[in-house]
Scaffold this motif. Sequence first.
Motif, short mmCIF file in Angstrom:
data_model
loop_
_atom_site.label_atom_id
_atom_site.label_comp_id
_atom_site.label_asym_id
_atom_site.label_seq_id
_atom_site.Cartn_x
_atom_site.Cartn_y
_atom_site.Cartn_z
N MET A 189 0.84 -1.19 0.10
CA MET A 189 0.10 -0.15 -0.07
C MET A 189 0.95 1.13 0.16
O MET A 189 2.02 1.18 0.77
N ARG A 190 0.47 2.31 -0.77
CA ARG A 190 1.12 3.54 -0.69
C ARG A 190 1.05 4.15 0.71
O ARG A 190 1.89 4.85 0.94
N ASP A 191 0.04 4.09 1.42
CA ASP A 191 -0.41 4.75 2.52
C ASP A 191 -1.47 4.00 3.33
O ASP A 191 -2.28 3.39 2.43
N LEU A 192 -1.74 4.16 4.49
CA LEU A 192 -2.94 3.81 5.29
C LEU A 192 -4.04 4.62 4.76
O LEU A 192 -3.73 5.79 4.75
N VAL A 193 -5.01 4.29 4.94
CA VAL A 193 -6.28 5.12 4.82
C VAL A 193 -6.81 5.65 6.05
O VAL A 193 -7.44 4.54 6.70
N ALA A 194 -6.95 6.94 6.60
CA ALA A 194 -7.83 7.38 7.75
C ALA A 194 -9.00 7.78 7.46
O ALA A 194 -9.04 8.38 6.38
N ALA A 195 -9.76 7.80 8.26
CA ALA A 195 -11.46 8.50 8.02
C ALA A 195 -11.80 8.96 9.19
O ALA A 195 -11.67 8.19 10.33
N CYS A 196 -12.69 9.78 8.97
CA CYS A 196 -13.39 10.56 10.25
C CYS A 196 -14.72 11.32 9.54
O CYS A 196 -14.63 11.78 8.62
N SER A 197 -15.57 11.59 10.50
CA SER A 197 -16.71 12.15 10.07
C SER A 197 -16.91 13.84 10.70
O SER A 197 -16.19 13.80 11.77
N VAL A 198 -17.40 14.70 10.14
CA VAL A 198 -17.70 15.82 10.71
C VAL A 198 -19.34 16.16 10.28
O VAL A 198 -19.89 15.75 9.41
N GLY A 199 -20.00 16.71 11.23
CA GLY A 199 -21.33 17.09 11.07
C GLY A 199 -21.69 18.61 11.59
O GLY A 199 -20.67 19.08 12.42
N ASN B 216 -0.37 10.85 4.91
CA ASN B 216 1.02 11.02 4.67
C ASN B 216 0.99 11.81 3.17
O ASN B 216 2.12 12.43 2.69
N ARG B 217 0.38 11.51 2.36
CA ARG B 217 0.30 11.96 0.83
C ARG B 217 -0.62 12.99 0.78
O ARG B 217 -0.79 13.73 -0.34
N ASN B 218 -1.55 13.31 1.89
CA ASN B 218 -2.48 14.59 1.72
C ASN B 218 -3.37 14.37 0.55
O ASN B 218 -3.75 15.34 -0.05
N GLU B 219 -3.66 13.25 0.53
CA GLU B 219 -4.85 12.85 -0.53
C GLU B 219 -6.02 12.58 0.09
O GLU B 219 -6.29 11.83 0.90
N VAL B 220 -6.95 13.16 -0.45
CA VAL B 220 -8.50 12.86 -0.03
C VAL B 220 -9.16 11.56 -0.68
O VAL B 220 -9.00 11.71 -2.05
N THR B 221 -9.55 10.59 -0.13
CA THR B 221 -10.05 9.49 -1.15
C THR B 221 -11.69 9.37 -1.08
O THR B 221 -12.26 8.53 -1.84
N LEU B 222 -12.17 9.89 -0.17
CA LEU B 222 -13.64 9.91 -0.01
C LEU B 222 -13.94 11.38 0.55
O LEU B 222 -13.37 11.63 1.69
N LEU B 223 -14.92 11.87 -0.16
CA LEU B 223 -15.67 13.02 0.59
C LEU B 223 -17.20 12.97 0.21
O LEU B 223 -17.62 13.10 -0.88
N ALA C 270 -8.03 15.48 12.69
CA ALA C 270 -8.64 14.38 13.41
C ALA C 270 -8.10 13.07 12.54
O ALA C 270 -8.01 11.87 13.14
N CYS C 271 -8.19 13.06 11.27
CA CYS C 271 -7.86 11.92 10.46
C CYS C 271 -6.37 11.66 10.76
O CYS C 271 -5.76 10.44 10.97
N ARG C 272 -5.42 12.63 11.00
CA ARG C 272 -4.06 12.46 11.05
C ARG C 272 -3.55 11.85 12.61
O ARG C 272 -2.93 10.89 12.87
N ILE D 14 -5.73 9.86 13.87
CA ILE D 14 -6.42 8.50 13.96
C ILE D 14 -5.44 7.62 12.97
O ILE D 14 -5.03 6.49 13.53
N TYR D 15 -4.72 8.06 12.09
CA TYR D 15 -3.60 7.58 11.41
C TYR D 15 -2.51 7.31 12.26
O TYR D 15 -2.07 5.92 12.33
N GLU D 16 -2.20 7.97 13.53
CA GLU D 16 -0.96 7.63 14.43
C GLU D 16 -1.51 6.34 15.27
O GLU D 16 -0.67 5.69 15.41
N ARG D 17 -2.84 6.39 15.54
CA ARG D 17 -3.34 5.16 16.06
C ARG D 17 -3.36 3.96 15.26
O ARG D 17 -3.05 2.97 15.69
N GLN D 18 -3.66 4.26 14.03
CA GLN D 18 -3.32 3.03 13.19
C GLN D 18 -1.98 2.46 13.25
O GLN D 18 -2.01 1.22 13.14
#
Lengths: 243, 219
Positions: A153-163, A192-199, A220-222, A224-228
């Motif tokens: 994988m190029r990078d892990l994918v982290a995700a979070c929601s905002v409301g 790490n790549r600063n790319e959004v894969t889902l919005l 928040a994603c960053r 979560i990424y550290e925790r991953q």
Amino acid sequence: MEAKNLALISPEGLRIDGRKPDEIRDIKMTVGVLENADGSAYVEQGNTKVYAAVYGPREVHPRHLASPDKAVIRCRYHMTPFSVEERKSPAPSRREIELSKVIREALTPAILLEQFPFTVIDVFVEIINADGSTRCASIIAASLALASAGIPMRDLVAACSVGKVNGVLVLDVTDTEDKHGEVDMPLAMMPNRNEVTLLQLDGVLSVEELEKAIAMVSKACRDIYERQKNALKAKYLEARKVN
Amino acid sequence: MVPGELLAEGDYGVGSYTYRENGRIYSITIGIVEYKKGVIRVVPLQGPYIPKVGDVVIGIVTDFLPTAYVLDINSHYKAVLQASEFVPPRKSVLTEDLAKYLDIGETMVCKVAKFDKYSDALLTCRDKDLGRLIDGRLIKINPAKIPRLIGRKGSMVNLIKKETGCKIIVGQNGYIWIKGKEPKLEDLAEKAIRKVEQEAHTSGLTQQIQSMLQVEKGG
């Protein structure tokens, strides 16, 4: 709707579960939980509980789905009948089919598919308990499972929601906030790549609000990424400690 | 290291399981970083078996083609073994009954003769120490742990061989064949191999295995 005026933010500015608006719920991540899968992960984010399993790369059946230049990803997002308050039929609903597609597309850019032509990587996501932000938890779990299966994988994918509830932007939306609030916006990224894969955006936000929301959620994603990363490393460090 | 983690910045060679972008080198898998002669690479801790030309692998015959056998080599690629290696030169490969020479379910030690990621692997048995395996038992371990099981110049596997007196053939694909004088010794060898698999990334493993084997043999 009757609940439009529900007070989701207290006078002190706290949310119904006592969190601050820019606070995410406690996340527990465990890697390698399923013996039979090539890679697996379990993610618990508040009351949202998700298992992800990855199989592959393996031969594609039916054969015609195979692609000669890259691997194919298949993803199944599924909610168990007992995951929500009222029994959900186990058959895949319109929503689940859509989420399967959305999760697949959020993961695809991270995986080096061209290394495994003619093969398939199967991702299964099972929601054990749903309390908002299930697609984000699913993406977190699925990307951990992919990494633990040793898939390049190029990078892990982290995700979070905002409301947005009662006019306030809040991170990591719960079920109640989603149903009675104004806006729900999940976002997945490769930090790490600063790319959004889902919005996705469900509701209405002004431009300023959108910019603020994206800034909040990428921070928040960053986190979560550290925790991953720690969850992945923990599996191997633990074994070292035993000796 | 985990996928996407930064390994180095600057002018280094890009080894296996890494990629370079904007002068920075990142890892693409879970593994341990290794730096040798200006090249950075990641040794994976997990992952599928990808055939490499020259690898000795153990395969199980699963199917017949008109002039070849199909073998399972614990990979997402099938492996093909030409029947002409078994059929006597005077007989036609096409008219002979291939099951006469090699049947489904038989275990073979082979070498990968040809492979690229777009086609199946081609195997050969025409070399020293290659061929059919009779008796013994076949166990399967995580292919990423094979280098650890072999150890430096075969130190680990030779230790297990010496202590248990078993014949052991290690396939690069994660299949391992064990044959000992008695089932008890085979059990012991299998136990040692499982221990290596589980604790592959810890240091001082050879010593631990040695003491474990000696204790178990005595008891």
